[in-house]
Design an enzyme around this catalytic site. Structure first.
Site, PDB file in Angstrom:
ATOM      1  N   GLY A 129       1.003  -5.854   0.743  1.00  0.00           N
ATOM      2  CA  GLY A 129       0.665  -6.665   1.915  1.00  0.00           C
ATOM      3  C   GLY A 129      -0.663  -7.396   1.754  1.00  0.00           C
ATOM      4  CD  GLU A 156       4.055  -8.989   0.974  1.00  0.00           C
ATOM      5  OE1 GLU A 156       3.607  -8.016   1.611  1.00  0.00           O
ATOM      6  OE2 GLU A 156       5.270  -9.150   0.772  1.00  0.00           O
ATOM      7  CD  GLU A 171       5.062  -4.621  -1.885  1.00  0.00           C
ATOM      8  OE1 GLU A 171       5.049  -4.943  -3.101  1.00  0.00           O
ATOM      9  OE2 GLU A 171       4.470  -5.281  -1.009  1.00  0.00           O
ATOM     10  CB  ALA A 180       1.547  -2.026   4.405  1.00  0.00           C
TER      11      ALA A 180
HETATM   12  N1  CO8 Z   1      -2.377   2.774   2.161  1.00  0.00           N
HETATM   13  C1  CO8 Z   1      -3.056   3.860   2.577  1.00  0.00           C
HETATM   14  N2  CO8 Z   1      -4.115   4.386   1.890  1.00  0.00           N
HETATM   15  C2  CO8 Z   1      -4.481   3.769   0.750  1.00  0.00           C
HETATM   16  C3  CO8 Z   1      -3.815   2.626   0.261  1.00  0.00           C
HETATM   17  C4  CO8 Z   1      -2.706   2.125   1.017  1.00  0.00           C
HETATM   18  N3  CO8 Z   1      -2.025   1.025   0.658  1.00  0.00           N
HETATM   19  N4  CO8 Z   1      -4.398   2.255  -0.896  1.00  0.00           N
HETATM   20  C5  CO8 Z   1      -5.408   3.116  -1.111  1.00  0.00           C
HETATM   21  N5  CO8 Z   1      -5.462   4.053  -0.135  1.00  0.00           N
HETATM   22  C6  CO8 Z   1      -6.413   5.147   0.017  1.00  0.00           C
HETATM   23  C7  CO8 Z   1      -6.118   6.275  -0.966  1.00  0.00           C
HETATM   24  O1  CO8 Z   1      -5.114   7.121  -0.454  1.00  0.00           O
HETATM   25  C8  CO8 Z   1      -7.483   6.938  -1.041  1.00  0.00           C
HETATM   26  O2  CO8 Z   1      -7.663   7.708   0.108  1.00  0.00           O
HETATM   27  P1  CO8 Z   1      -8.358   9.183  -0.040  1.00  0.00           P
HETATM   28  O3  CO8 Z   1      -9.757   8.900  -0.542  1.00  0.00           O
HETATM   29  O4  CO8 Z   1      -8.318   9.728   1.349  1.00  0.00           O
HETATM   30  O5  CO8 Z   1      -7.555   9.929  -1.046  1.00  0.00           O
HETATM   31  C9  CO8 Z   1      -8.462   5.784  -0.946  1.00  0.00           C
HETATM   32  O6  CO8 Z   1      -7.716   4.699  -0.361  1.00  0.00           O
HETATM   33  C10 CO8 Z   1      -8.977   5.313  -2.294  1.00  0.00           C
HETATM   34  O7  CO8 Z   1      -7.835   5.058  -3.119  1.00  0.00           O
HETATM   35  P2  CO8 Z   1      -7.670   5.687  -4.589  1.00  0.00           P
HETATM   36  O8  CO8 Z   1      -8.361   6.993  -4.676  1.00  0.00           O
HETATM   37  O9  CO8 Z   1      -6.219   5.650  -4.916  1.00  0.00           O
HETATM   38  O10 CO8 Z   1      -8.497   4.597  -5.420  1.00  0.00           O
HETATM   39  P3  CO8 Z   1      -8.275   4.202  -6.953  1.00  0.00           P
HETATM   40  O11 CO8 Z   1      -9.429   3.328  -7.290  1.00  0.00           O
HETATM   41  O12 CO8 Z   1      -8.027   5.394  -7.794  1.00  0.00           O
HETATM   42  O13 CO8 Z   1      -6.895   3.344  -6.977  1.00  0.00           O
HETATM   43  C11 CO8 Z   1      -5.392   1.628  -6.159  1.00  0.00           C
HETATM   44  C12 CO8 Z   1      -6.859   2.109  -6.320  1.00  0.00           C
HETATM   45  C13 CO8 Z   1      -4.816   1.340  -7.550  1.00  0.00           C
HETATM   46  C14 CO8 Z   1      -5.412   0.369  -5.336  1.00  0.00           C
HETATM   47  C15 CO8 Z   1      -4.542   2.745  -5.484  1.00  0.00           C
HETATM   48  O14 CO8 Z   1      -5.241   3.169  -4.316  1.00  0.00           O
HETATM   49  C16 CO8 Z   1      -3.173   2.290  -5.060  1.00  0.00           C
HETATM   50  O15 CO8 Z   1      -2.292   2.207  -5.883  1.00  0.00           O
HETATM   51  N6  CO8 Z   1      -2.979   2.019  -3.738  1.00  0.00           N
HETATM   52  C17 CO8 Z   1      -1.690   1.673  -3.196  1.00  0.00           C
HETATM   53  C18 CO8 Z   1      -1.305   0.249  -3.538  1.00  0.00           C
HETATM   54  C19 CO8 Z   1       0.087  -0.065  -3.006  1.00  0.00           C
HETATM   55  O16 CO8 Z   1       1.064   0.527  -3.374  1.00  0.00           O
HETATM   56  N7  CO8 Z   1       0.168  -1.072  -2.102  1.00  0.00           N
HETATM   57  C20 CO8 Z   1       1.401  -1.526  -1.527  1.00  0.00           C
HETATM   58  C21 CO8 Z   1       1.661  -0.840  -0.240  1.00  0.00           C
HETATM   59  S1  CO8 Z   1       3.260  -1.227   0.455  1.00  0.00           S
HETATM   60  C22 CO8 Z   1       3.032  -2.716   1.205  1.00  0.00           C
HETATM   61  O17 CO8 Z   1       1.976  -3.292   1.169  1.00  0.00           O
HETATM   62  C23 CO8 Z   1       4.204  -3.308   1.922  1.00  0.00           C
HETATM   63  C24 CO8 Z   1       3.821  -4.643   2.542  1.00  0.00           C
HETATM   64  C25 CO8 Z   1       4.588  -4.956   3.765  1.00  0.00           C
HETATM   65  C26 CO8 Z   1       3.850  -5.922   4.677  1.00  0.00           C
HETATM   66  C27 CO8 Z   1       2.532  -5.371   5.217  1.00  0.00           C
HETATM   67  C28 CO8 Z   1       1.922  -6.176   6.338  1.00  0.00           C
HETATM   68  C29 CO8 Z   1       0.850  -5.409   7.043  1.00  0.00           C
END
Ligand code: CO8
Length: 259
Positions: A110, A113, A133, A65
């Site tokens: 998400g 999921e 999460e 998400a």
């Molecule tokens: N949300 C918003 N932005 C994101 C997300 C995210 N989940 N994941 C990545 N981005 C953005 C980063 O902020 C970055 O943006 P910017 O270039 O502007 O800084 C860009 O994408 C590229 O990401 P990274 O630079 O971090 O790329 P890396 O290759 O270094 O890392 C990862 C990749 C490991 C995937 C890392 O981006 C990461 O850890 N992302 C978050 C993963 C996460 O925690 N996901 C769970 C989110 S909570 C959730 O999903 C709750 C679910 C509830 C139901 C949802 C239904 C819709």
């Protein structure tokens, strides 16, 4: 809408839906989820489509998400709107055609999921699955504690949900989350080819088979077996059963009519 968050195309009898928000690794916003549900409903309504493939980019199926959008939510907003994903449980019942998740790169939170809501998951060797999460001070909200546990069992689900670690495609396959792992090269083409094979079957029978497998997760064995037997009986009311068996006996390829 400033960007096209979801791209749809039809190849043969396969509808391909691509999540397209590359700058944020396909992070799932409310708007994206709405457009995605519209795309799925359109594929369900299109009689030329027998099977749907849902995919993302090479780098990310979806990294979860949208954390930037989510960070300021408050309890009353999410509770009253039933967000996240309240309407997605209904959607799942409306989409009766098989939906395959083709996962390359990250399928996190998400994103994992969403893949698990599909009927099966094919993964590229590059795929990474996880429910991170816990690292954000929250828990999975769209089935991560429920569908993951059913798919991989309690011990591994606990491990993934409590540590927030990722598992690679091979581990996901041996744990039972993923049906097949395919090479990165031509990954999507290969998944579409598998989907074309399914799509060549009777659409009616595909829907019946999907319904039966899904019932297995929701009911007792006895009730599930009875449900399956009744649906099996129902296939004998279809022209496609006659066609399939006539074709076998006549040593020719079947030509199903979805009747
Ligand atoms: N949300 C918003 N932005 C994101 C997300 C995210 N989940 N994941 C990545 N981005 C953005 C980063 O902020 C970055 O943006 P910017 O270039 O502007 O800084 C860009 O994408 C590229 O990401 P990274 O630079 O971090 O790329 P890396 O290759 O270094 O890392 C990862 C990749 C490991 C995937 C890392 O981006 C990461 O850890 N992302 C978050 C993963 C996460 O925690 N996901 C769970 C989110 S909570 C959730 O999903 C709750 C679910 C509830 C139901 C949802 C239904 C819709």
């Amino acid at each position: 809408m400033s960007e096209e968050f979801v791209l749809s195309r039809i190849e043969g009898a396969v509808g391909v839906i691509t999540i397209n928000r590359p700058k944020v690794l396909n992070a799932l916003s409310n708007e994206l989820m709405h457009v995605l549900s519209q795309a799925l409903l359109a594929m369900q309504a299109d009689s030329n489509v027998n099977v749907i493939v849902l995919t993302g980019s090479d780098k990310a199926f979806a990294a979860g998400a949208d954390i930037s959008a989510m960070k300021d939510w408050d309890y009353m907003d999410v509770y009253k709107s039933n967000y996240i994903g309240g309407d997605w449980e209904t959607m799942k019942n409306v989409i009766r055609k098989p939906v395959i998740a083709a996962v390359s790169g990250y399928a996190l939170g998400g994103g994992c999921e969403l893949a698990m809501m599909c009927d099966t998951i094919y993964a590229a060797e590059s795929a990474r699955f996880g429910q991170p999460e816990i690292k954000l001070g929250t828990i999975p909200g769209l089935g991560g504690t429920q569908r993951l546990t059913r798919a991989v069992g309690k011990a591994k689900a606990m491990d993934l949900v409590l540590t927030g670690r990722m598992m690679d495609a091979k581990e996901a396959e041996s744990a039972g989350l993923v049906a097949r792992v395919l090479p990165v090269d031509n990954f999507l083409d290969e998944v579409i080819e598998i989907a074309q094979g399914m799509a060549g079957m009777s659409q009616t029978t595909l829907m019946m088979a999907k319904e039966c497998v899904n019932v297995a997760l929701e009911t007792t064995l006895e009730q599930g077996l009875l449900f399956e037997r009744r649906v099996f009986h129902a296939t004998f009311a279809t022209k496609d059963q006659k066609e399939g068996m006539d074709a076998f006996v006549g040593k020719r390829a079947p030509a199903f009519n979805n009747m």
